[in-house]
Every structure is written in structure tokens, then in C-alpha cells.
Design a protein around this motif. Structure first.
Motif, short mmCIF file in Angstrom:
data_model
loop_
_atom_site.label_atom_id
_atom_site.label_comp_id
_atom_site.label_asym_id
_atom_site.label_seq_id
_atom_site.Cartn_x
_atom_site.Cartn_y
_atom_site.Cartn_z
N LEU A 152 0.83 -1.20 0.00
CA LEU A 152 0.00 0.00 0.00
C LEU A 152 0.87 1.26 0.00
O LEU A 152 0.58 2.23 -0.71
N LEU A 153 1.94 1.25 0.81
CA LEU A 153 2.82 2.41 0.87
C LEU A 153 3.54 2.60 -0.45
O LEU A 153 3.68 3.74 -0.94
N GLU A 154 4.02 1.51 -1.05
CA GLU A 154 4.69 1.60 -2.34
C GLU A 154 3.74 2.15 -3.41
O GLU A 154 4.14 2.96 -4.24
N ALA A 155 2.49 1.70 -3.38
CA ALA A 155 1.50 2.19 -4.35
C ALA A 155 1.23 3.68 -4.13
O ALA A 155 1.08 4.45 -5.09
N ARG A 156 1.18 4.08 -2.88
CA ARG A 156 0.90 5.49 -2.56
C ARG A 156 2.04 6.39 -3.02
O ARG A 156 1.82 7.49 -3.53
N GLY B 50 4.38 5.42 -5.31
CA GLY B 50 4.71 5.16 -6.70
C GLY B 50 6.13 4.68 -6.90
O GLY B 50 6.73 4.90 -7.96
N VAL B 51 6.70 4.00 -5.90
CA VAL B 51 8.07 3.51 -6.01
C VAL B 51 8.21 2.24 -5.17
O VAL B 51 7.56 2.11 -4.13
N ALA B 52 9.04 1.31 -5.64
CA ALA B 52 9.31 0.09 -4.87
C ALA B 52 10.30 0.40 -3.76
O ALA B 52 11.34 1.03 -4.01
N LEU B 53 9.99 0.01 -2.55
CA LEU B 53 10.87 0.27 -1.40
C LEU B 53 11.74 -0.92 -1.05
O LEU B 53 12.77 -0.76 -0.38
N PHE B 54 11.35 -2.11 -1.45
CA PHE B 54 12.11 -3.32 -1.14
C PHE B 54 12.26 -4.19 -2.39
O PHE B 54 11.39 -4.21 -3.26
N GLU B 55 13.39 -4.90 -2.44
CA GLU B 55 13.56 -6.00 -3.38
C GLU B 55 13.19 -7.28 -2.63
O GLU B 55 13.71 -7.52 -1.55
N ARG B 56 12.30 -8.07 -3.21
CA ARG B 56 11.89 -9.32 -2.56
C ARG B 56 12.71 -10.47 -3.10
O ARG B 56 12.82 -10.64 -4.31
N HIS B 57 13.30 -11.24 -2.21
CA HIS B 57 14.02 -12.46 -2.55
C HIS B 57 13.46 -13.60 -1.72
O HIS B 57 12.70 -13.38 -0.79
N LYS C 175 17.07 1.20 -4.03
CA LYS C 175 17.75 2.49 -4.07
C LYS C 175 16.87 3.62 -3.57
O LYS C 175 17.34 4.71 -3.31
N ALA C 176 15.57 3.36 -3.48
CA ALA C 176 14.66 4.37 -2.91
C ALA C 176 14.67 4.33 -1.39
O ALA C 176 13.99 5.08 -0.74
N GLY C 177 15.42 3.44 -0.76
CA GLY C 177 15.42 3.28 0.69
C GLY C 177 16.38 4.22 1.40
O GLY C 177 16.36 4.21 2.63
N LEU C 178 17.43 4.89 0.94
CA LEU C 178 18.29 5.89 1.60
C LEU C 178 19.15 5.41 2.73
O LEU C 178 18.92 5.72 3.89
N PHE C 179 20.24 4.63 2.56
CA PHE C 179 21.22 4.30 3.59
C PHE C 179 22.57 4.01 2.95
O PHE C 179 22.66 3.30 1.96
N ASP C 180 23.67 4.51 3.52
CA ASP C 180 25.02 4.12 3.11
C ASP C 180 25.30 2.72 3.62
O ASP C 180 24.84 2.34 4.70
N GLU D 262 13.66 15.13 -11.31
CA GLU D 262 14.21 16.48 -11.34
C GLU D 262 13.16 17.47 -11.83
O GLU D 262 12.45 17.22 -12.81
N GLY D 263 13.06 18.57 -11.10
CA GLY D 263 12.15 19.62 -11.53
C GLY D 263 10.70 19.41 -11.15
O GLY D 263 9.84 20.19 -11.53
N GLU D 264 10.42 18.32 -10.41
CA GLU D 264 9.04 18.06 -9.99
C GLU D 264 8.94 18.13 -8.47
O GLU D 264 9.80 17.60 -7.76
N ASP D 265 7.91 18.80 -7.98
CA ASP D 265 7.69 18.88 -6.54
C ASP D 265 7.14 17.56 -6.01
O ASP D 265 6.34 16.89 -6.69
N LEU D 266 7.58 17.19 -4.82
CA LEU D 266 7.06 15.99 -4.20
C LEU D 266 5.64 16.21 -3.71
O LEU D 266 5.28 17.32 -3.29
N SER D 267 4.85 15.16 -3.75
CA SER D 267 3.53 15.22 -3.14
C SER D 267 3.70 15.32 -1.64
O SER D 267 4.76 15.01 -1.09
N ALA D 268 2.66 15.75 -0.96
CA ALA D 268 2.72 15.86 0.50
C ALA D 268 3.04 14.52 1.16
O ALA D 268 3.89 14.48 2.06
N PRO D 269 2.42 13.40 0.74
CA PRO D 269 2.77 12.11 1.36
C PRO D 269 4.22 11.74 1.12
O PRO D 269 4.91 11.26 2.03
#
Length: 204
Positions: A39-43, A45-52, A60-65, A179-186
Motif C-alpha cells: 500500500l505504501l509503495e503504491a501510494r 509510486g516507487v518500490a521500497l524493497f527487493e523481494r528475494h 535504491k529508494a530506501g536511503l542508507f550508506d 528532477e524539476g518536480e515537486d514531491l507530493s505531500a505524502p
């Protein structure tokens, strides 16, 4: 703003690197956690996890070194004092048999940490990170861990860092936006939360 239960499911899954363990912590079924993530990924519009098979990884949308460190249980360290990284090859080592990073083997990690090749005392060879973490917590030996994957409440209680050495692989997880697009509030809310979580997840 995304529903709070979807954010809670994401936070627990990212921290524990497991939908199953997140479900146990949140007192939900594994399927329920997985649906909340979807549901969060659909909201967003990006995949947050790779499923194995039996394991997950942040995309890469998850943000950690990526910083990898050795960990063990306090009881193991008390019984097997370690004064330097050069003593690690002599310890009971728990190996992860999964190609999820460029640095998942002890031989590779030790090389990047500046330790010359030496015979290793492999105690266990396990197929996923969750099993490695559980074996470490039960005192079976030393394992390798991603700094962001160790829950803050487990640090220095369930697991400790026997030496203050970390290896940076040069890889990382990133939040990306168009680039050049504002993020939605969520999306902005989740971005700010992730940045704050990344800061608080550092185990210095």
C-alpha cells in the motif's frame, strides 16, 4: 500523508530487514505487513524493497550508506576477548551464503579492513541474514552486519561490536526524485521521516 500503519510496517521491515520479524514485533501476520508495504509503495509510486526468497533488501529508494561491521553477543565477547581486528580470523565466524552485497564474506571484509589473508574458523554457513543475526544473538560466533540493520534497542544488549572497525563498500541506498518536480505531500512526509531515521540509525 500515508496511513501511519504503513509507515510503521516500513520502519520495522527496514530496521529488521525482514517482513517476518517486523510482523512479530508489530503483532501482525507476515501477510499483513507485506500488504501494508505494498500500500505504501503504491501510494508513493516507487518500490521500497527487493523481494528475494526468505529475505528482503531496501531498494535504491530506501536511503542508507552501506557500512558493514562485525558483531557478536556480549556473552561471546566475554568468553572470547578480542583486542584487534587481526584476531578475528581466530574466532568462530558465521558466514552468510548469499550474494546480496559485494562484501558478505569474512575473507572479503577482512581484506577491505586491511587484514592479510589467513585461515578462517568458519563455524556456520547460513543462507540468509536473519539466520545469521539469530545465530549471533545466541552466542554462536561473530557475524557481519549492516550498521543500519541493527535495531537501536539491540545495540550493546543483544549484540556488541567487538572491534571499532567498519568497512564502507562504496555502495548505498538512495532516495531519488524526478528532477524539476515537486514531491507530493505524502512523499515529502516519508522523505523527511526516512532522513531522520537514517540519522538516528547510525551506530557510532
Amino acid at each position: 500523508m500515508p496511513p501511519l500503519n504503513t509507515i510503521a510496517a516500513f520502519e520495522a521491515s527496514a530496521r529488521l530487514v525482514s517482513f517476518t520479524r517486523a510482523a512479530e514485533e508489530l503483532h501482525l501476520s507476515q501477510g499483513a505487513v507485506s500488504r501494508q508495504i505494498q500500500l505504501l509503495e503504491a501510494r508513493l509510486g516507487v518500490a521500497l524493497f527487493e523481494r528475494h526468497h526468505r529475505e528482503i533488501h531496501l531498494t535504491k529508494a530506501g536511503l542508507f550508506d552501506e557500512e558493514i561491521v562485525p558483531i557478536c553477543s556480549p556473552d561471546y565477547l566475554a568468553a572470547h576477548p578480542i583486542s584487534s581486528v587481526e584476531e578475528i580470523p581466530e574466532q568462530a565466524l558465521i558466514e552468510l551464503d548469499a550474494d546480496i552485497s559485494i562484501c558478505t564474506t569474512w575473507q572479503h571484509w577482512l581484506g577491505l579492513a586491511g587484514v592479510s589473508r589467513a585461515p578462517l574458523q568458519t563455524a556456520l554457513l547460513l543462507s540468509n541474514y536473519d539466520l545469521v543475526y539469530r545465530a549471533v544473538c545466541s552466542g554462536k560466533g561473530l557475524g557481519l552486519a549492516w550498521l543500519y540493520a541493527i535495531p537501536p534497542e539491540a545495540r550493546d544488549s543483544l549484540v556488541v561490536r567487538p572491534v571499532d572497525v567498519r568497512v564502507r563498500t562504496g555502495l548505498g541506498e538512495y532516495l531519488v526524485t524526478a528532477e524539476g518536480e515537486d514531491l507530493s505531500a505524502p512523499a515529502q512526509t516519508v522523505l523527511e521521516w526516512l532522513l531522520e531515521y537514517a540519522k538516528s540509525s547510525a551506530w557510532l
